[in-house]
Design a protein around this motif. Structure first.
Motif, PDB file in Angstrom:
ATOM      1  N   HIS A 137      35.883  -2.529  -4.242  1.00 20.39           N
ATOM      2  CA  HIS A 137      34.395  -2.049  -3.791  1.00 20.39           C
ATOM      3  C   HIS A 137      34.968  -0.694  -3.169  1.00 20.39           C
ATOM      4  N   GLN A 138      35.911  -0.796  -1.826  1.00 20.19           N
ATOM      5  CA  GLN A 138      36.380   0.258  -1.335  1.00 20.19           C
ATOM      6  C   GLN A 138      36.954   1.170  -1.874  1.00 20.19           C
ATOM      7  N   ILE A 139      37.777   1.016  -3.037  1.00 18.82           N
ATOM      8  CA  ILE A 139      38.439   1.997  -3.684  1.00 18.82           C
ATOM      9  C   ILE A 139      37.277   2.842  -4.394  1.00 18.82           C
ATOM     10  N   HIS A 140      36.465   1.937  -5.179  1.00 17.75           N
ATOM     11  CA  HIS A 140      35.138   2.762  -5.931  1.00 17.75           C
ATOM     12  C   HIS A 140      34.477   3.756  -4.966  1.00 17.75           C
ATOM     13  N   THR A 141      34.258   3.400  -3.820  1.00 15.91           N
ATOM     14  CA  THR A 141      33.289   4.039  -3.054  1.00 15.91           C
ATOM     15  C   THR A 141      34.190   5.260  -2.609  1.00 15.91           C
ATOM     16  N   THR A 142      35.434   5.163  -2.371  1.00 15.52           N
ATOM     17  CA  THR A 142      36.237   6.201  -1.940  1.00 15.52           C
ATOM     18  C   THR A 142      36.288   7.369  -2.905  1.00 15.52           C
ATOM     19  N   VAL A 143      36.746   6.713  -4.374  1.00 15.73           N
ATOM     20  CA  VAL A 143      36.767   7.866  -5.372  1.00 15.73           C
ATOM     21  C   VAL A 143      35.537   8.545  -5.470  1.00 15.73           C
ATOM     22  N   ILE A 144      34.243   7.843  -5.509  1.00 20.35           N
ATOM     23  CA  ILE A 144      33.121   8.595  -5.602  1.00 20.35           C
ATOM     24  C   ILE A 144      32.652   9.560  -4.722  1.00 20.35           C
ATOM     25  N   HIS A 145      33.250   9.050  -3.306  1.00 17.20           N
ATOM     26  CA  HIS A 145      33.059   9.647  -2.376  1.00 17.20           C
ATOM     27  C   HIS A 145      33.724  11.259  -2.480  1.00 17.20           C
ATOM     28  N   GLU A 146      34.962  11.119  -2.750  1.00 14.36           N
ATOM     29  CA  GLU A 146      35.723  12.256  -2.798  1.00 14.36           C
ATOM     30  C   GLU A 146      35.437  13.569  -3.927  1.00 14.36           C
ATOM     31  N   VAL A 147      35.170  12.741  -5.255  1.00 13.40           N
ATOM     32  CA  VAL A 147      34.453  13.263  -6.311  1.00 13.40           C
ATOM     33  C   VAL A 147      33.160  14.241  -5.782  1.00 13.40           C
ATOM     34  N   GLY A 148      32.274  13.493  -4.945  1.00 16.19           N
ATOM     35  CA  GLY A 148      31.182  14.259  -4.496  1.00 16.19           C
ATOM     36  C   GLY A 148      31.581  15.417  -3.596  1.00 16.19           C
ATOM     37  N   HIS A 149      32.518  15.210  -2.978  1.00 16.08           N
ATOM     38  CA  HIS A 149      32.939  16.477  -2.111  1.00 16.08           C
ATOM     39  C   HIS A 149      33.395  17.639  -3.051  1.00 16.08           C
ATOM     40  N   TYR A 150      34.132  17.380  -4.396  1.00 13.77           N
ATOM     41  CA  TYR A 150      34.372  18.217  -5.472  1.00 13.77           C
ATOM     42  C   TYR A 150      33.268  19.069  -5.925  1.00 13.77           C
ATOM     43  N   PHE A 151      32.098  18.225  -6.019  1.00 16.73           N
ATOM     44  CA  PHE A 151      30.968  18.811  -6.273  1.00 16.73           C
ATOM     45  C   PHE A 151      30.055  19.550  -5.283  1.00 16.73           C
ATOM     46  N   GLY A 152      30.649  19.534  -4.108  1.00 18.28           N
ATOM     47  CA  GLY A 152      29.935  20.184  -3.145  1.00 18.28           C
ATOM     48  C   GLY A 152      29.319  19.340  -2.025  1.00 18.28           C
ATOM     49  N   ILE A 153      29.128  18.225  -2.078  1.00 15.71           N
ATOM     50  CA  ILE A 153      28.125  17.232  -1.494  1.00 15.71           C
ATOM     51  C   ILE A 153      28.901  16.869  -0.044  1.00 15.71           C
ATOM     52  N   ASP A 154      28.301  17.136   0.841  1.00 16.70           N
ATOM     53  CA  ASP A 154      28.534  16.863   2.058  1.00 16.70           C
ATOM     54  C   ASP A 154      28.527  15.441   2.619  1.00 16.70           C
ATOM     55  N   ASP A 155      29.294  15.027   3.752  1.00 19.42           N
ATOM     56  CA  ASP A 155      29.550  13.681   4.140  1.00 19.42           C
ATOM     57  C   ASP A 155      27.904  13.168   4.457  1.00 19.42           C
ATOM     58  N   ALA A 156      26.956  13.980   5.154  1.00 20.30           N
ATOM     59  CA  ALA A 156      25.847  13.530   5.427  1.00 20.30           C
ATOM     60  C   ALA A 156      25.014  12.959   4.147  1.00 20.30           C
ATOM     61  N   ARG A 157      24.875  13.863   3.158  1.00 18.18           N
ATOM     62  CA  ARG A 157      24.377  13.611   1.981  1.00 18.18           C
ATOM     63  C   ARG A 157      24.932  12.475   1.215  1.00 18.18           C
ATOM     64  N   LEU A 158      26.389  12.530   1.424  1.00 15.47           N
ATOM     65  CA  LEU A 158      27.065  10.980   0.680  1.00 15.47           C
ATOM     66  C   LEU A 158      26.780   9.761   1.368  1.00 15.47           C
ATOM     67  N   HIS A 159      26.535  10.133   2.569  1.00 16.14           N
ATOM     68  CA  HIS A 159      26.035   8.659   3.571  1.00 16.14           C
ATOM     69  C   HIS A 159      24.718   8.463   3.133  1.00 16.14           C
ATOM     70  N   GLN A 160      23.954   9.404   2.845  1.00 16.13           N
ATOM     71  CA  GLN A 160      22.311   9.090   2.434  1.00 16.13           C
ATOM     72  C   GLN A 160      22.294   8.443   1.008  1.00 16.13           C
ATOM     73  N   LEU A 161      23.259   8.775   0.212  1.00 11.27           N
ATOM     74  CA  LEU A 161      23.261   8.342  -1.319  1.00 11.27           C
ATOM     75  C   LEU A 161      24.082   6.898  -1.186  1.00 11.27           C
ATOM     76  N   GLY A 162      24.634   6.658  -0.104  1.00  7.34           N
ATOM     77  CA  GLY A 162      25.254   5.232  -0.139  1.00  7.34           C
ATOM     78  C   GLY A 162      26.838   5.325  -0.285  1.00  7.34           C
ATOM     79  N   TRP A 163      27.424   6.350  -0.265  1.00 12.50           N
ATOM     80  CA  TRP A 163      28.930   6.553  -0.838  1.00 12.50           C
ATOM     81  C   TRP A 163      29.704   6.814   0.399  1.00 12.50           C
ATOM     82  N   SER A 164      29.488   6.411   1.545  1.00 21.08           N
ATOM     83  CA  SER A 164      30.332   6.503   2.800  1.00 21.08           C
ATOM     84  C   SER A 164      30.811   5.251   3.552  1.00 21.08           C
TER      85      SER A 164
END
Length: 131
Positions: A104-131
């Motif tokens: 689960h932690q690996i999956h969340t981390t991969v999605i989180h970092e891919v989110g940064h590639y798409f320009g999604i910041d930490d606050a939004r990733l947190h809102q989406l449940g990927w932090s």
């Protein structure tokens, strides 16, 4: 967990990304490292962190590059080097309770970092449940 098993879970996480988004990922190296750079906090890097019970921060993953939302019209014409997503096996293993939690932690981390590639910041990733 072996390195090969860990890398397979990273690969599985990438396969879970919707195809229309996956098709937009170009020139990105996704690598598994044992540990983050010792001086990552001093360098001001912003990655996916986890605060351990003893109060220390563990860097789980790190996106380095220029997010899609910040690229100009001429990005890549000069032979841009690949962006990088690093996934850190040591910290992820240390914060996980068991193999299922590690997955689960690996999956969340991969999605989180891919989110940064798409320009999604930490606050939004947190809102989406990927932090």
């Amino acid at each position: 967990m072996s390195r090969a098993q860990f890398e397979e879970i990273v690969s599985d996480a990438l396969e879970d990304i919707p195809k229309d988004l996956l098709d937009q990922i170009h020139n990105v190296a996704i690598v598994v490292e044992d540990e983050p750079p010792v001086d990552w906090q001093a360098r001001g890097w912003d990655g996916h962190e986890h605060s351990a019970a003893d109060g220390r921060s563990e860097l789980l993953g790190l996106y380095t590059g220029i997010p899609l939302t910040q690229r100009g019209d001429f990005y890549g014409f000069g032979g841009a080097t690949p962006d990088t997503i690093q996934i850190f096996a040591g910290p992820l293993s240390r914060i996980s309770r068991d193999a299922a939690d590690l997955r689960h932690q690996i999956h969340t981390t991969v999605i989180h970092e891919v989110g940064h590639y798409f320009g999604i910041d930490d606050a939004r990733l947190h809102q989406l449940g990927w932090s």
